[in-house]
Design a protein around this motif. Structure first.
Motif, PDB file in Angstrom:
ATOM      1  N   ILE A 179       0.826  -1.196   0.000  1.00 20.22           N
ATOM      2  CA  ILE A 179       0.000   0.000   0.000  1.00 20.22           C
ATOM      3  C   ILE A 179       0.869   1.259   0.000  1.00 20.22           C
ATOM      4  O   ILE A 179       0.535   2.252  -0.610  1.00 20.22           O
ATOM      5  N   ARG A 180       1.996   1.188   0.719  1.00 21.02           N
ATOM      6  CA  ARG A 180       2.989   2.264   0.640  1.00 21.02           C
ATOM      7  C   ARG A 180       4.323   1.642   0.311  1.00 21.02           C
ATOM      8  O   ARG A 180       4.756   0.692   0.963  1.00 21.02           O
ATOM      9  N   ARG A 181       4.977   2.170  -0.704  1.00 21.89           N
ATOM     10  CA  ARG A 181       6.229   1.607  -1.160  1.00 21.89           C
ATOM     11  C   ARG A 181       7.373   1.970  -0.211  1.00 21.89           C
ATOM     12  O   ARG A 181       7.230   2.810   0.679  1.00 21.89           O
ATOM     13  N   LYS A 182       8.512   1.332  -0.416  1.00 17.32           N
ATOM     14  CA  LYS A 182       9.677   1.580   0.435  1.00 17.32           C
ATOM     15  C   LYS A 182      10.201   3.006   0.318  1.00 17.32           C
ATOM     16  O   LYS A 182      10.856   3.508   1.232  1.00 17.32           O
ATOM     17  N   ASP A 183       9.899   3.671  -0.795  1.00 18.25           N
ATOM     18  CA  ASP A 183      10.333   5.054  -0.965  1.00 18.25           C
ATOM     19  C   ASP A 183       9.351   6.053  -0.347  1.00 18.25           C
ATOM     20  O   ASP A 183       9.529   7.268  -0.465  1.00 18.25           O
ATOM     21  N   GLY A 184       8.301   5.534   0.309  1.00 16.84           N
ATOM     22  CA  GLY A 184       7.341   6.391   0.982  1.00 16.84           C
ATOM     23  C   GLY A 184       6.150   6.805   0.144  1.00 16.84           C
ATOM     24  O   GLY A 184       5.192   7.393   0.657  1.00 16.84           O
ATOM     25  N   LEU A 185       6.164   6.501  -1.146  1.00 12.69           N
ATOM     26  CA  LEU A 185       5.056   6.871  -2.019  1.00 12.69           C
ATOM     27  C   LEU A 185       3.938   5.829  -1.959  1.00 12.69           C
ATOM     28  O   LEU A 185       4.205   4.640  -1.737  1.00 12.69           O
ATOM     29  N   PRO A 186       2.697   6.239  -2.154  1.00 14.48           N
ATOM     30  CA  PRO A 186       1.595   5.268  -2.167  1.00 14.48           C
ATOM     31  C   PRO A 186       1.717   4.336  -3.356  1.00 14.48           C
ATOM     32  O   PRO A 186       2.136   4.750  -4.444  1.00 14.48           O
ATOM     33  N   ALA A 187       1.359   3.082  -3.164  1.00 19.02           N
ATOM     34  CA  ALA A 187       1.377   2.113  -4.254  1.00 19.02           C
ATOM     35  C   ALA A 187       0.072   2.207  -5.062  1.00 19.02           C
ATOM     36  O   ALA A 187      -0.878   2.898  -4.671  1.00 19.02           O
ATOM     37  N   TYR A 188       0.040   1.476  -6.173  1.00 20.76           N
ATOM     38  CA  TYR A 188      -1.062   1.588  -7.130  1.00 20.76           C
ATOM     39  C   TYR A 188      -2.435   1.405  -6.499  1.00 20.76           C
ATOM     40  O   TYR A 188      -3.350   2.198  -6.746  1.00 20.76           O
ATOM     41  N   GLN A 189      -2.616   0.336  -5.692  1.00 22.99           N
ATOM     42  CA  GLN A 189      -3.951   0.029  -5.187  1.00 22.99           C
ATOM     43  C   GLN A 189      -4.549   1.202  -4.417  1.00 22.99           C
ATOM     44  O   GLN A 189      -5.723   1.542  -4.595  1.00 22.99           O
ATOM     45  N   LEU A 190      -3.757   1.831  -3.562  1.00 26.62           N
ATOM     46  CA  LEU A 190      -4.267   2.944  -2.771  1.00 26.62           C
ATOM     47  C   LEU A 190      -4.436   4.197  -3.623  1.00 26.62           C
ATOM     48  O   LEU A 190      -5.471   4.867  -3.554  1.00 26.62           O
ATOM     49  N   ALA A 191      -3.433   4.524  -4.426  1.00 25.54           N
ATOM     50  CA  ALA A 191      -3.493   5.744  -5.227  1.00 25.54           C
ATOM     51  C   ALA A 191      -4.681   5.713  -6.186  1.00 25.54           C
ATOM     52  O   ALA A 191      -5.401   6.709  -6.341  1.00 25.54           O
ATOM     53  N   SER A 192      -4.907   4.571  -6.824  1.00 28.06           N
ATOM     54  CA  SER A 192      -6.020   4.451  -7.763  1.00 28.06           C
ATOM     55  C   SER A 192      -7.354   4.629  -7.048  1.00 28.06           C
ATOM     56  O   SER A 192      -8.252   5.337  -7.538  1.00 28.06           O
ATOM     57  N   LEU A 193      -7.498   4.013  -5.896  1.00 25.38           N
ATOM     58  CA  LEU A 193      -8.734   4.131  -5.120  1.00 25.38           C
ATOM     59  C   LEU A 193      -8.969   5.581  -4.694  1.00 25.38           C
ATOM     60  O   LEU A 193     -10.066   6.127  -4.875  1.00 25.38           O
ATOM     61  N   VAL A 194      -7.952   6.203  -4.107  1.00 24.96           N
ATOM     62  CA  VAL A 194      -8.101   7.585  -3.632  1.00 24.96           C
ATOM     63  C   VAL A 194      -8.428   8.521  -4.796  1.00 24.96           C
ATOM     64  O   VAL A 194      -9.260   9.429  -4.667  1.00 24.96           O
ATOM     65  N   ASP A 195      -7.790   8.298  -5.948  1.00 25.29           N
ATOM     66  CA  ASP A 195      -8.092   9.125  -7.120  1.00 25.29           C
ATOM     67  C   ASP A 195      -9.536   8.966  -7.567  1.00 25.29           C
ATOM     68  O   ASP A 195     -10.222   9.945  -7.893  1.00 25.29           O
TER      69      ASP A 195
END
Length: 307
Positions: A179-195
């Motif tokens: 859900i959150r990548r190692k670089d601190g950015l949101p991963a696809y599943q969360l980002a797509s949902l929030v968008d």
């Protein structure tokens, strides 16, 4: 598929990690005709968070290709500059952070510092098996991703445009998804949902290869503050295949619209190629020629349900 049903917004949601190919265009064409049929507007949403793979030339290719094929949309950036200034996912980082913190506080996430090599060694197919979920690693641990606790035996209800309410289980390959990548950015599943929540998307058209993602995102939405995502309707279309029955991807350079254009193909040729991949006997040389796809998908889904 109910004729009286209406939707507010659907979307094209390409990831600019390569040049658009015929499989992308097929999905866009179907999205366009479903939007037409059900009175929905179309959003162009460019998923550009993967900074390692996203390049400006791929974003520009999206605008060039949509313009070349005269594929319309109603909401979203008009060009590369407009996208960067107003529509990039970087503009919604605060929204992703709020959702991440809520999920973390609810106990739905756990920290994981497994390397890709370790994950491959733990499962013959490389599926993550939940190794870190009981290790109680700190969420602030360096080089750690945040993963979702998913019960693969839990039935998740999803609204299918053609079949109505259906249920499914999260398959093993996507259980404990990042859900959150190692670089601190949101991963696809969360980002797509929030968008989709942010823009108010209520009709999502995507390939059948993303069926598991749809289930995961519905599950995720149930663990965020009150929202309407459970009412979202999905249309999962079959994929068009290339050589050796493989799905088309950005690695299939010969099926990219950019390559075909440089080879002298016209707009009509691109549409005809999509028709050939679909096995159509009658040449289809325009966007309008694919209007039948809506009814075709409905009939196919009905036939599958009766079996």
């Amino acid at each position: 598929m109910k004729e009286q049903q209406n939707f507010r917004l659907t979307r094209y949601a390409p990831t600019p990690s390569g040049f658009l190919h015929l499989g992308n265009i097929y999905s866009f064409v179907l999205t366009f005709h479903l939007a037409q049929k059900f009175g929905a507007k179309i959003l162009l949403r460019i998923d550009d968070l993967d900074t390692e793979r996203v390049k400006k030339k791929y974003i520009q290719d999206i605008f060039d290709t949509l313009d070349f094929l005269e594929l319309p949309y109603h909401v979203g950036p008009k060009n590369l500059k407009d996208h960067k200034q107003h529509f990039s996912q970087e503009k919604r980082l605060d929204l992703y952070k709020i959702a991440l913190e809520h999920l973390k506080d609810s106990g739905e996430l756990f920290a994981c510092n497994c390397s890709r090599k370790k994950i491959r060694n733990l499962h013959p197919k490389g599926f993550y098996t939940g190794y870190c979920q009981n290790r109680n690693l700190s969420f602030e641990s360096p080089d750690s991703a945040w993963r979702l606790r998913l019960n693969t035996s839990e039935k998740i209800l999803l609204n299918d445009l053609f079949k109505g309410p259906v249920t499914g289980n999260i398959p093993a390959e996507i259980a404990y998804c990042v859900i959150r990548r190692k670089d601190g950015l949101p991963a696809y599943q969360l980002a797509s949902l929030v968008d989709d929540l942010h823009f108010g998307t209520d009709l999502i058209v995507r390939g059948r290869d993303l069926w598991a993602s749809s289930l995961a995102q519905v599950y995720l939405s149930e663990h965020l503050p009150a929202n309407s995502f459970s009412k979202t309707v999905f249309a999962h279309h079959p994929l068009i295949k290339g050589a050796n029955n493989q799905k088309l991807s950005k690695s299939f350079g010969a099926t990219s619209v950019r390559f075909l254009r440089k080879s002298g193909k016209r707009k009509e040729d691109i549409f005809q190629l999509i028709g050939q991949f679909l096995g159509l006997k009658k040449p289809s040389t325009s966007l309008k020629d694919f209007e039948f796809l809506c009814n075709f998908m409905e009939k196919r889904s009905t036939d599958q349900t009766r079996r």
